[in-house]
Design an enzyme around this catalytic site. Structure first.
Site, PDB file in Angstrom:
ATOM      1  N   ARG A   1       0.840  -1.189   0.000  1.00  0.00           N
ATOM      2  CA  ARG A   1       0.000   0.000   0.000  1.00  0.00           C
ATOM      3  C   ARG A   1       0.875   1.238   0.000  1.00  0.00           C
ATOM      4  O   ARG A   1       1.899   1.298   0.690  1.00  0.00           O
ATOM      5  CB  ARG A   1      -0.926   0.022   1.222  1.00  0.00           C
ATOM      6  CG  ARG A   1      -2.129  -0.912   1.126  1.00  0.00           C
ATOM      7  CD  ARG A   1      -3.093  -0.454   0.028  1.00  0.00           C
ATOM      8  NE  ARG A   1      -4.293  -1.252  -0.049  1.00  0.00           N
ATOM      9  CZ  ARG A   1      -4.420  -2.370  -0.777  1.00  0.00           C
ATOM     10  NH1 ARG A   1      -3.373  -2.818  -1.457  1.00  0.00           N
ATOM     11  NH2 ARG A   1      -5.569  -3.006  -0.827  1.00  0.00           N
TER      12      ARG A   1
ATOM     13  N   GLU B   1      -3.976   7.721  -5.022  1.00  0.00           N
ATOM     14  CA  GLU B   1      -4.266   6.976  -6.247  1.00  0.00           C
ATOM     15  C   GLU B   1      -5.614   7.401  -6.822  1.00  0.00           C
ATOM     16  O   GLU B   1      -6.574   7.580  -6.071  1.00  0.00           O
ATOM     17  CB  GLU B   1      -4.254   5.471  -5.967  1.00  0.00           C
ATOM     18  CG  GLU B   1      -2.881   4.950  -5.581  1.00  0.00           C
ATOM     19  CD  GLU B   1      -2.833   3.438  -5.390  1.00  0.00           C
ATOM     20  OE1 GLU B   1      -3.874   2.776  -5.591  1.00  0.00           O
ATOM     21  OE2 GLU B   1      -1.772   2.911  -5.051  1.00  0.00           O
TER      22      GLU B   1
ATOM     23  N   HIS C   1      -0.671   0.119  -9.603  1.00  0.00           N
ATOM     24  CA  HIS C   1      -1.325  -0.746  -8.620  1.00  0.00           C
ATOM     25  C   HIS C   1      -1.986  -1.942  -9.300  1.00  0.00           C
ATOM     26  O   HIS C   1      -3.184  -2.202  -9.148  1.00  0.00           O
ATOM     27  CB  HIS C   1      -2.360   0.039  -7.801  1.00  0.00           C
ATOM     28  CG  HIS C   1      -2.589  -0.567  -6.450  1.00  0.00           C
ATOM     29  ND1 HIS C   1      -2.988   0.165  -5.357  1.00  0.00           N
ATOM     30  CD2 HIS C   1      -2.479  -1.851  -5.998  1.00  0.00           C
ATOM     31  CE1 HIS C   1      -3.127  -0.622  -4.300  1.00  0.00           C
ATOM     32  NE2 HIS C   1      -2.818  -1.851  -4.668  1.00  0.00           N
TER      33      HIS C   1
END
Length: 321
Positions: free
Chosen positions: A235, A264, A283
């Site tokens: 993360r 994000e 991601h």
């Protein structure tokens, strides 16, 4: 009358949609990173019985948008974007797809390690710009290096297995040492400073919570070797990006592979993107054909278990209900 579940993002695997349809559960997809107000309106309009969380923040207002809400199913394992407290208050189980994306994430971590050690992307960029760096190129061998895992979960353990042919020393930084046959061949240490000062590669494999938020900042980067690299497929909030940028610019560490970011989606204006010793991806460590199929079916089974009143797989329930 059937149930409706809302996907926060693109549709899940076709086989998963078909499985849900067999139980008269309709899947309604939305636009990725839809504004919260719009998502709330979609949930209200369909009086949704469940959410399939791919991207975006699931706040109290989102959860409260439908009085029929009975299940929140994460398409993955990270739940830092879901209000677990409100879900528990309402008795709504928050469920994850434990174990199904382990290999996908560990493979990307290994790919980033090797790519940084061999400078693949910077060489490619240089060649496309007309340079031939054969005379000055110096790569690094992975064999015999020290890999430090921050965490000892399934992905960390799988990465340790993948690097066995490289005869590496593998250490996991943990809060407490425990006996576990699955950790065979992995040293465990509760001394973060000692782990960082000896590691050649640091790979993050812990959840994002109050104890791990910005776990890696200026102090941690200064503890690392100036030849060391850091890999984050966990993360973004675990790493202080400003401190990472400074550490890379100052030569405190040698490189970074980042699949996730503090904010994000991030943009090309992120100053980390300008550094040649930084690899980035949006991601997507979980996003292989095989993993998405497994995750979709796991999400579907989680939702069916709740809406059909079946026994819940305890390893997939992450909140108190």
């Amino acid at each position: 009358m059937g149930h409706k579940v809302i996907v926060t993002g693109k549709a899940i695997a076709d086989d998963a949609v078909a499985l849900l349809s067999e139980y008269d559960i309709e899947v309604i997809s939305t636009t990725p990173y839809m504004p919260t107000e719009e998502l709330i309106e979609v949930i209200k309009a369909h009086q949704a019985s469940g959410l399939i969380v791919r991207v975006g923040k699931i706040s109290k207002d989102v959860i409260d948008a439908s009085p029929n809400m009975r299940v929140i199913a994460k398409h993955g394992v990270g739940v830092d974007n879901i209000d677990l407290g409100r879900s528990s208050e309402l008795g709504i189980p928050v469920m994850v797809t434990a174990g199904v994306n382990t290999r996908s994430v560990s493979e990307l971590a290994l790919t980033m390690i090797l790519s940084l050690y061999k400078q693949i992307y910077s060489l490619q960029s240089r060649m496309r710009a007309g340079h031939w760096d054969k005379a000055c190129y110096r790569g690094t061998e992975l064999t015999g290096k020290h890999l430090a895992l921050i965490g000892r979960g399934a992905i960390a353990r799988d990465l340790a297995g993948l690097v066995k042919p490289f005869d590496m020393k593998v250490t996991a930084y943990v809060r407490e040492v425990r006996d576990d046959p699955e950790l065979e061949g992995i040293y465990q240490s509760t001394d973060m400073d000692a782990v960082l000062s000896d590691a050649d590669i640091v790979s993050l494999h812990c959840p994002l919570n109050e104890t791990t938020r910005q776990l890696f900042g200026a102090e941690q980067f200064k503890r690392m070797k100036n030849s060391a690299i850091i890999i984050n497929t966990a993360r973004g909030g675990i790493v202080d990006e400003a401190a990472l940028l400074a550490a890379l610019r100052n030569g405190d560490i040698a490189g970074a592979g980042l699949d996730c970011f503090e904010t994000e989606p991030t943009t090309s204006e992120n100053p980390l993107f300008a550094l040649p010793n930084v690899l980035v991806s949006p991601h997507i460590s979980f996003a292989t054909h095989e993993s998405l199929q497994r995750m979709g079916l796991s999400v579907a089974r989680n939702i069916i278990a709740v809406l059909e009143g079946k026994e819940l797989p305890v390893q997939n329930v992450v909140n108190k209900i």
